[in-house]
Design a protein around this motif. Structure first.
Motif, PDB file in Angstrom:
ATOM      1  N   LYS A 100       0.853  -1.189   0.000  1.00 56.39           N
ATOM      2  CA  LYS A 100       0.000   0.000   0.000  1.00 56.39           C
ATOM      3  C   LYS A 100       0.889   1.239   0.000  1.00 56.39           C
ATOM      4  CE  LYS A 100      -3.934  -2.048   2.471  1.00 56.39           C
ATOM      5  NZ  LYS A 100      -4.820  -1.923   3.652  1.00 56.39           N
ATOM      6  N   LYS A 101       0.378   2.333  -0.607  1.00 57.42           N
ATOM      7  CA  LYS A 101       1.228   3.488  -0.847  1.00 57.42           C
ATOM      8  C   LYS A 101       0.708   4.758  -0.163  1.00 57.42           C
ATOM      9  CE  LYS A 101       2.487   1.754  -5.445  1.00 57.42           C
ATOM     10  NZ  LYS A 101       2.427   1.999  -6.905  1.00 57.42           N
ATOM     11  N   ILE A 102       1.674   5.543   0.314  1.00 58.82           N
ATOM     12  CA  ILE A 102       1.403   6.891   0.802  1.00 58.82           C
ATOM     13  C   ILE A 102       1.939   7.859  -0.258  1.00 58.82           C
ATOM     14  CG2 ILE A 102       1.842   8.600   2.599  1.00 58.82           C
ATOM     15  CD1 ILE A 102       2.535   6.221   4.462  1.00 58.82           C
ATOM     16  N   ILE A 103       1.103   8.781  -0.691  1.00 64.32           N
ATOM     17  CA  ILE A 103       1.536   9.804  -1.647  1.00 64.32           C
ATOM     18  C   ILE A 103       1.454  11.167  -0.962  1.00 64.32           C
ATOM     19  CG2 ILE A 103       1.113  10.909  -3.869  1.00 64.32           C
ATOM     20  CD1 ILE A 103      -0.217   8.369  -4.811  1.00 64.32           C
ATOM     21  N   GLU A 104       2.586  11.849  -0.888  1.00 66.00           N
ATOM     22  CA  GLU A 104       2.631  13.200  -0.338  1.00 66.00           C
ATOM     23  C   GLU A 104       2.776  14.201  -1.473  1.00 66.00           C
ATOM     24  OE1 GLU A 104       4.221  14.188   3.846  1.00 66.00           O
ATOM     25  OE2 GLU A 104       5.767  12.989   2.885  1.00 66.00           O
ATOM     26  N   LEU A 105       1.898  15.198  -1.495  1.00 66.06           N
ATOM     27  CA  LEU A 105       1.957  16.263  -2.489  1.00 66.06           C
ATOM     28  C   LEU A 105       2.117  17.592  -1.761  1.00 66.06           C
ATOM     29  CD1 LEU A 105      -0.964  15.231  -4.900  1.00 66.06           C
ATOM     30  CD2 LEU A 105       1.468  14.648  -5.075  1.00 66.06           C
ATOM     31  N   GLU A 106       3.226  18.274  -2.007  1.00 60.82           N
ATOM     32  CA  GLU A 106       3.462  19.568  -1.360  1.00 60.82           C
ATOM     33  C   GLU A 106       3.018  20.699  -2.286  1.00 60.82           C
ATOM     34  OE1 GLU A 106       6.941  22.278   0.764  1.00 60.82           O
ATOM     35  OE2 GLU A 106       7.461  20.354  -0.155  1.00 60.82           O
ATOM     36  N   VAL A 107       2.170  21.573  -1.765  1.00 63.15           N
ATOM     37  CA  VAL A 107       1.716  22.743  -2.515  1.00 63.15           C
ATOM     38  C   VAL A 107       2.705  23.880  -2.276  1.00 63.15           C
ATOM     39  CG1 VAL A 107      -0.135  24.433  -2.803  1.00 63.15           C
ATOM     40  CG2 VAL A 107      -0.687  22.040  -2.283  1.00 63.15           C
ATOM     41  N   PRO A 108       3.330  24.425  -3.307  1.00 65.45           N
ATOM     42  CA  PRO A 108       4.302  25.513  -3.126  1.00 65.45           C
ATOM     43  C   PRO A 108       3.638  26.803  -2.702  1.00 65.45           C
ATOM     44  CG  PRO A 108       3.903  25.140  -5.458  1.00 65.45           C
ATOM     45  CD  PRO A 108       3.157  24.057  -4.719  1.00 65.45           C
ATOM     46  N   GLU A 109       4.456  27.778  -2.266  1.00 67.20           N
ATOM     47  CA  GLU A 109       3.932  29.073  -1.825  1.00 67.20           C
ATOM     48  C   GLU A 109       3.153  29.765  -2.933  1.00 67.20           C
ATOM     49  OE1 GLU A 109       3.918  30.681   1.022  1.00 67.20           O
ATOM     50  OE2 GLU A 109       5.019  29.207   2.190  1.00 67.20           O
ATOM     51  N   SER A 110       3.533  29.535  -4.179  1.00 74.74           N
ATOM     52  CA  SER A 110       2.858  30.175  -5.310  1.00 74.74           C
ATOM     53  C   SER A 110       1.455  29.633  -5.541  1.00 74.74           C
ATOM     54  CB  SER A 110       3.690  29.997  -6.584  1.00 74.74           C
ATOM     55  OG  SER A 110       3.932  28.622  -6.841  1.00 74.74           O
ATOM     56  N   GLY A 111       1.097  28.529  -4.882  1.00 74.80           N
ATOM     57  CA  GLY A 111      -0.228  27.965  -5.014  1.00 74.80           C
ATOM     58  C   GLY A 111      -0.337  26.966  -6.153  1.00 74.80           C
ATOM     59  N   ILE A 112      -1.550  26.692  -6.554  1.00 74.83           N
ATOM     60  CA  ILE A 112      -1.824  25.683  -7.583  1.00 74.83           C
ATOM     61  C   ILE A 112      -2.438  26.367  -8.801  1.00 74.83           C
ATOM     62  CG2 ILE A 112      -3.267  23.683  -8.128  1.00 74.83           C
ATOM     63  CD1 ILE A 112      -2.899  22.738  -5.303  1.00 74.83           C
ATOM     64  N   ASN A 113      -1.812  26.166  -9.956  1.00 81.17           N
ATOM     65  CA  ASN A 113      -2.346  26.769 -11.176  1.00 81.17           C
ATOM     66  C   ASN A 113      -3.510  25.932 -11.722  1.00 81.17           C
ATOM     67  OD1 ASN A 113      -1.189  24.578 -12.580  1.00 81.17           O
ATOM     68  ND2 ASN A 113       0.713  25.716 -12.942  1.00 81.17           N
ATOM     69  N   ALA A 114      -4.101  26.417 -12.797  1.00 79.55           N
ATOM     70  CA  ALA A 114      -5.297  25.767 -13.344  1.00 79.55           C
ATOM     71  C   ALA A 114      -5.012  24.342 -13.799  1.00 79.55           C
ATOM     72  CB  ALA A 114      -5.843  26.600 -14.506  1.00 79.55           C
ATOM     73  N   ALA A 115      -3.846  24.132 -14.447  1.00 79.23           N
ATOM     74  CA  ALA A 115      -3.508  22.796 -14.946  1.00 79.23           C
ATOM     75  C   ALA A 115      -3.344  21.809 -13.798  1.00 79.23           C
ATOM     76  CB  ALA A 115      -2.235  22.863 -15.789  1.00 79.23           C
ATOM     77  N   ALA A 116      -2.631  22.239 -12.729  1.00 82.76           N
ATOM     78  CA  ALA A 116      -2.440  21.363 -11.574  1.00 82.76           C
ATOM     79  C   ALA A 116      -3.773  21.098 -10.872  1.00 82.76           C
ATOM     80  CB  ALA A 116      -1.438  21.979 -10.601  1.00 82.76           C
ATOM     81  N   GLY A 117      -4.619  22.116 -10.801  1.00 81.72           N
ATOM     82  CA  GLY A 117      -5.931  21.927 -10.189  1.00 81.72           C
ATOM     83  C   GLY A 117      -6.765  20.893 -10.942  1.00 81.72           C
ATOM     84  N   LYS A 118      -6.703  20.944 -12.262  1.00 82.29           N
ATOM     85  CA  LYS A 118      -7.425  19.965 -13.075  1.00 82.29           C
ATOM     86  C   LYS A 118      -6.902  18.559 -12.840  1.00 82.29           C
ATOM     87  CE  LYS A 118      -8.722  19.029 -17.889  1.00 82.29           C
ATOM     88  NZ  LYS A 118      -8.586  19.484 -19.299  1.00 82.29           N
ATOM     89  N   SER A 119      -5.570  18.431 -12.710  1.00 84.34           N
ATOM     90  CA  SER A 119      -4.964  17.119 -12.461  1.00 84.34           C
ATOM     91  C   SER A 119      -5.358  16.582 -11.090  1.00 84.34           C
ATOM     92  CB  SER A 119      -3.437  17.215 -12.576  1.00 84.34           C
ATOM     93  OG  SER A 119      -3.049  17.557 -13.898  1.00 84.34           O
ATOM     94  N   LEU A 120      -5.476  17.469 -10.097  1.00 80.06           N
ATOM     95  CA  LEU A 120      -5.880  17.030  -8.760  1.00 80.06           C
ATOM     96  C   LEU A 120      -7.321  16.530  -8.749  1.00 80.06           C
ATOM     97  CD1 LEU A 120      -4.227  19.767  -6.497  1.00 80.06           C
ATOM     98  CD2 LEU A 120      -3.673  17.333  -6.544  1.00 80.06           C
ATOM     99  N   VAL A 121      -8.179  17.167  -9.519  1.00 76.63           N
ATOM    100  CA  VAL A 121      -9.556  16.695  -9.637  1.00 76.63           C
ATOM    101  C   VAL A 121      -9.576  15.290 -10.251  1.00 76.63           C
ATOM    102  CG1 VAL A 121     -11.777  17.062 -10.788  1.00 76.63           C
ATOM    103  CG2 VAL A 121     -10.544  19.011  -9.798  1.00 76.63           C
TER     104      VAL A 121
END
Length: 343
Positions: A76-97
């Motif tokens: 089983k896997k743990i995935i850690e995703l760090e959001v940078p200070e600049s935030g999340i752009n539209a492309a990254a937001g779409k990928s997270l959805v």
């Protein structure tokens, strides 16, 4: 569901969620919350961990590969995703959805970063992930909640501060919880009986509080004269640039003046809703709007201008006395001997 960081250990004992959204401005709580989730996940059989930063260089195919259905003998896997200070752009937001749609019971996702803005809280990616798990708030406790936070920390270490010692621990470590942890560990070693008094604290510890211009401005808005002066003295001693304080206060006073004008035509609650004022800031704005007139606010702007001119042109004359005058006039205007303003 949203919980505060101090409630996370109890939640992890009851249930391990699929997703943990860990956000806030307090490094200690962010680190401890991540460690707590990872420890609980490993105890539940999540033995493989992957870490990614959500920047422009991220290969999302690697993230999605981690979410593929596992075989009977895979870890089983743990995935850690760090959001940078600049935030999340539209492309990254779409990928997270898209990522939220691919989650399965063999993957535990941790997304973490600094304090969320209102826009981020309402983003599709955040809502998509939040419905699968837990939002852990890691905000620095304010001065009202800090004594309870310190008390809880002391209780875990079998330390027993009296009322004065508890208040002093809170004051000396405001804005610096990492130093608080170190101080409590030191006190455990120095005093095995766990009894903490004001005398013992003064013998063992130095002040470790850390203030920012935002602490100063919040104290001004609330009208807390003694606290705002204490913060101002420490900021001056630490060498904070006066122009940073002036710009921070100027931004807030501009909002206050705007609210003051609009209060003539609409109720305060409606005005706060119109400008989407954070719930935590509403009592502060309410206090200064009730306390000061437009004339007093305009005078504060003139003093700000005077202080800025001193900062930028008069290198042999300190602007700090003018900033101290602004502090007093904003907190207790009716009791201050007003000095002439020339700009």
């Amino acid at each position: 569901m949203r919980i505060f960081a101090d409630k996370l250990p109890a939640q992890l004992q009851r249930e391990l969620k699929n997703v943990y959204l860990i956000f806030g401005n307090e490094p200690l709580l962010l680190s401890e919350s991540r460690d707590a989730v990872i420890t609980a996940a490993k105890e539940a059989g999540f033995s493989e961990k992957h870490y990614f930063t959500l920047d422009a260089q991220l290969d999302w195919n690697q993230v999605f590969d981690c979410c593929q259905a596992l075989s009977l003998f895979s870890d089983k896997k743990i995935i850690e995703l760090e959001v940078p200070e600049s935030g999340i752009n539209a492309a990254a937001g779409k990928s997270l959805v898209e990522l939220a749609e691919q989650l399965n019971p063999d993957v535990l996702l941790i997304v973490f970063g600094s304090k969320l803005t209102r826009q981020q809280e309402n983003a599709k990616w955040f809502k998509a992930l939040h419905q699968h798990g837990m939002w852990v708030s890691c905000l620095t406790p304010d001065i009202q909640r800090l004594p309870q936070f310190v008390q809880a920390r002391c209780r875990k270490l079998n330390l027993h501060p009296d009322a004065q010692a508890l208040q002093m621990l809170a004051q000396w470590h405001e804005g610096n919880l990492l130093a608080l942890v170190q101080s409590l560990e030191k006190l455990v070693l120095l005093y095995p009986d766990g009894e903490l008094t004001l005398v013992r604290l003064e013998e063992a510890l130095n002040r470790h509080n850390h203030f920012t211009p935002f602490h100063w401005v919040d104290a001004l808005l609330a009208g807390k004269a003694s606290r705002s002066q204490r913060i101002l003295r420490q900021l001056e001693a630490e060498g904070v640039e006066p122009v940073i304080l002036l710009r921070t206060l100027q931004k807030e006073l501009t909002l206050v003046v705007r609210y003051k004008h609009e209060l003539q035509t609409m109720p305060l609650a409606q005005l706060f809703d119109k400008y989407r004022v954070w719930q935590s800031k509403r009592p502060l704005y309410s206090a200064i709007l009730q306390r000061l007139t437009l004339k007093q606010l305009n005078r504060a702007f003139k003093l700000l201008t005077q202080a800025e001119i001193l900062t930028k042109t008069q290198y042999d004359q300190s602007p700090w006395p003018v900033i101290a005058q602004i502090t007093l006039e904003l907190c207790i205007p009716e009791q201050v001997n007003v000095i002439p303003v020339s700009v």
